[in-house]
Motif scaffolding. Structure first.
Motif, PDB file in Angstrom:
ATOM      1  N   TYR A 309      13.839  13.793  43.563  1.00 15.83           N
ATOM      2  CA  TYR A 309      12.915  14.073  42.506  1.00 15.83           C
ATOM      3  C   TYR A 309      13.824  14.477  41.030  1.00 15.83           C
ATOM      4  O   TYR A 309      13.232  13.901  40.008  1.00 15.83           O
ATOM      5  CB  TYR A 309      12.152  15.416  43.059  1.00 15.83           C
ATOM      6  CG  TYR A 309      10.882  15.768  41.821  1.00 15.83           C
ATOM      7  CD1 TYR A 309       9.692  15.085  41.749  1.00 15.83           C
ATOM      8  CD2 TYR A 309      11.306  16.957  40.935  1.00 15.83           C
ATOM      9  CE1 TYR A 309       9.051  15.326  40.717  1.00 15.83           C
ATOM     10  CE2 TYR A 309      10.453  17.120  40.182  1.00 15.83           C
ATOM     11  CZ  TYR A 309       9.227  16.483  40.048  1.00 15.83           C
ATOM     12  OH  TYR A 309       8.294  16.943  38.829  1.00 15.83           O
ATOM     13  N   ASP A 310      14.731  15.494  41.037  1.00 15.58           N
ATOM     14  CA  ASP A 310      15.316  15.843  40.131  1.00 15.58           C
ATOM     15  C   ASP A 310      16.255  14.506  39.379  1.00 15.58           C
ATOM     16  O   ASP A 310      16.671  14.515  38.142  1.00 15.58           O
ATOM     17  CB  ASP A 310      16.376  16.792  40.514  1.00 15.58           C
ATOM     18  CG  ASP A 310      15.708  18.215  40.619  1.00 15.58           C
ATOM     19  OD1 ASP A 310      14.589  18.389  40.246  1.00 15.58           O
ATOM     20  OD2 ASP A 310      16.197  18.930  41.320  1.00 15.58           O
ATOM     21  N   ASN A 311      16.569  13.695  40.335  1.00 17.34           N
ATOM     22  CA  ASN A 311      17.308  12.613  39.731  1.00 17.34           C
ATOM     23  C   ASN A 311      16.722  11.325  39.828  1.00 17.34           C
ATOM     24  O   ASN A 311      17.549  10.136  40.036  1.00 17.34           O
ATOM     25  CB  ASN A 311      18.746  12.506  40.693  1.00 17.34           C
ATOM     26  CG  ASN A 311      19.655  13.575  40.330  1.00 17.34           C
ATOM     27  OD1 ASN A 311      20.127  13.793  39.426  1.00 17.34           O
ATOM     28  ND2 ASN A 311      19.533  14.570  41.327  1.00 17.34           N
ATOM     29  N   ALA A 312      15.385  11.117  39.469  1.00 16.51           N
ATOM     30  CA  ALA A 312      14.595  10.011  39.795  1.00 16.51           C
ATOM     31  C   ALA A 312      15.004   8.769  39.093  1.00 16.51           C
ATOM     32  O   ALA A 312      15.127   7.756  39.372  1.00 16.51           O
ATOM     33  CB  ALA A 312      13.240  10.403  39.731  1.00 16.51           C
ATOM     34  N   LYS A 313      15.324   9.089  37.728  1.00 15.63           N
ATOM     35  CA  LYS A 313      15.674   7.936  36.682  1.00 15.63           C
ATOM     36  C   LYS A 313      17.200   7.463  37.002  1.00 15.63           C
ATOM     37  O   LYS A 313      17.398   6.268  36.601  1.00 15.63           O
ATOM     38  CB  LYS A 313      15.804   8.427  35.296  1.00 15.63           C
ATOM     39  CG  LYS A 313      14.419   9.167  34.973  1.00 15.63           C
ATOM     40  CD  LYS A 313      14.433   9.800  33.446  1.00 15.63           C
ATOM     41  CE  LYS A 313      12.899   9.936  32.909  1.00 15.63           C
ATOM     42  NZ  LYS A 313      13.061  10.517  31.643  1.00 15.63           N
ATOM     43  N   SER A 314      18.151   8.052  37.701  1.00 17.52           N
ATOM     44  CA  SER A 314      19.319   7.588  37.825  1.00 17.52           C
ATOM     45  C   SER A 314      19.490   7.101  39.154  1.00 17.52           C
ATOM     46  O   SER A 314      20.568   6.402  39.407  1.00 17.52           O
ATOM     47  CB  SER A 314      20.607   8.634  37.619  1.00 17.52           C
ATOM     48  OG  SER A 314      20.299   9.711  38.653  1.00 17.52           O
ATOM     49  N   SER A 317      16.607   2.111  43.074  1.00 19.04           N
ATOM     50  CA  SER A 317      15.725   1.510  44.253  1.00 19.04           C
ATOM     51  C   SER A 317      16.093   0.214  44.265  1.00 19.04           C
ATOM     52  O   SER A 317      15.631  -0.586  43.552  1.00 19.04           O
ATOM     53  CB  SER A 317      14.391   1.768  43.617  1.00 19.04           C
ATOM     54  OG  SER A 317      13.419   1.283  44.665  1.00 19.04           O
TER      55      SER A 317
END
Length: 350
Positions: A309-314, A317
């Protein structure tokens, strides 16, 4: 809440179906037809459909007897034809040949007989024990065991061994851990059960001495992969199941816990998926939580979920919303964290 859960399940199914279609198309372009595989092509849809259909009947509260009669007809209309299952079982899965399956399937979970058996277990769990009859499954189990013994004829202290594309993989996706995990769900005769247990001990002997991690394949010195497909994660889940099947064997339980420690130290990888990412690694802790009932493992699973959740952008996927390597698997984890006692690794635990 049930509306959102059902909607999420349908979305996950659609994501998997899309992934399945894409993979199947690519393989056909290359001249490879794998319509009888498990997770990556049509056979997975044959097995997934009944559970979705069953969930739908429960959701709309149709009378139990009426649902029992009608859901099979609807299931098979969704390309889940019993004749397809029987065709695979009788013509492709049973011939016992070399380690890679002879004239039939391979033996592994993703593409082979173990995957077929898991799919049948999945259907039977949701629709009843006779949905895929035992007289279809037992000969396949015998074939898997016979093929494993043939494959282990030149391996010391290892009762069962298999190859996939010429390599003796040890992990969950294409190797020993996945095949053994499926076999552990069946009531095996004493001799067969001892062979499964002996093969688990062989796997445990292959741990890297410094890290405690597991190699991806026989003789591979590379100690880098900590994920469900290769390494400690898949082993932690398989050994947790083995510890439940053989409750008097403390060595299996201890090995499962030790594999979980490896995941805790090295499992915050750069991907999110179930197969090779943080979501799959978190499920090792949920398996250990159900085995030990110790809250530390629930907290560790939540810590991994918080990391995503805290690193979703980095975090990467690899396949968008797919189940195995995308965000659908992450969604499954977040739902399972709401009820960790009933959590199950999608496509692996039952």
């Amino acid at each position: 809440m049930s509306v959102y859960i059902l909607f999420s399940v349908v979305c996950i199914f659609c994501a998997v179906y899309s992934l399945s279609s894409c993979v199947s198309t690519c393989l056909k372009i290359k001249g490879i037809h794998l319509n009888r595989c498990f997770l990556l092509t049509n056979l997975f849809i044959h097995f997934m459909g009944p559970a979705l259909s069953d969930s739908w009947f429960k959701f709309v509260h149709i009378k139990k007897l009426q649902a029992k009669d009608e859901r099979f007809q609807i299931c098979w209309n969704l390309k889940i034809r019993q004749t397809d299952v029987e065709l695979v079982a009788k013509e492709r899965a049973l011939p016992v040949g070399p380690e890679e399956g002879g004239f039939g399937m391979s033996y592994d979970l993703l593409y082979g007989r173990a995957g077929f058996l898991w799919g049948a277990l999945f259907v039977n769990k949701h629709l009843g024990d006779d949905a895929v009859p035992k007289d279809i499954l037992m000969p396949i189990i015998d074939a898997v065991l016979a093929g494993g013994r043939a494959g282990a004829s030149d391996v010391e202290d290892c009762p069962l061994m298999y190859r996939w594309h010429g390599t003796r993989y040890l992990g969950a996706a294409n190797g020993l851990a996945g095949i053994l995990h499926v076999l552990l769900h069946f009531p095996l005769p004493r001799e067969d059960a001892e062979d499964v247990k002996g093969t688990l001990r062989y796997l445990m002997s292959k741990r890297f001495p410094h890290s405690g991690n597991y190699p991806s394949s026989e003789g591979n010195p590379r100690d880098k992969l900590v994920q469900w497909g290769h390494g400690a994660t898949g082993m932690a889940i398989t050994l947790s199941k083995a510890a439940q099947v053989f409750p008097n064997d403390r060595e299996l339980r201890d090995a499962a816990i030790e594999a979980g420690e490896v995941v805790w130290k090295s499992g915050l990888v750069k991907k999110v998926g179930l197969a090779d990412g943080v979501s799959g690694n978190a499920y090792a802790f949920l398996s250990l939580y159900r085995l030990t009932k110790e809250s530390i493992y629930e907290e560790r699973a939540k810590s991994f979920a918080s990391f995503m959740y805290d690193n979703a952008k980095s975090l990467a996927s690899a396949n968008g919303y797919s189940l195995s390597q995308g965000l659908a698997g992450t969604v499954c984890l977040w739902f399972d964290l709401l009820a960790p006692d009933s959590s199950r690794f999608p496509g692996y635990e039952l």
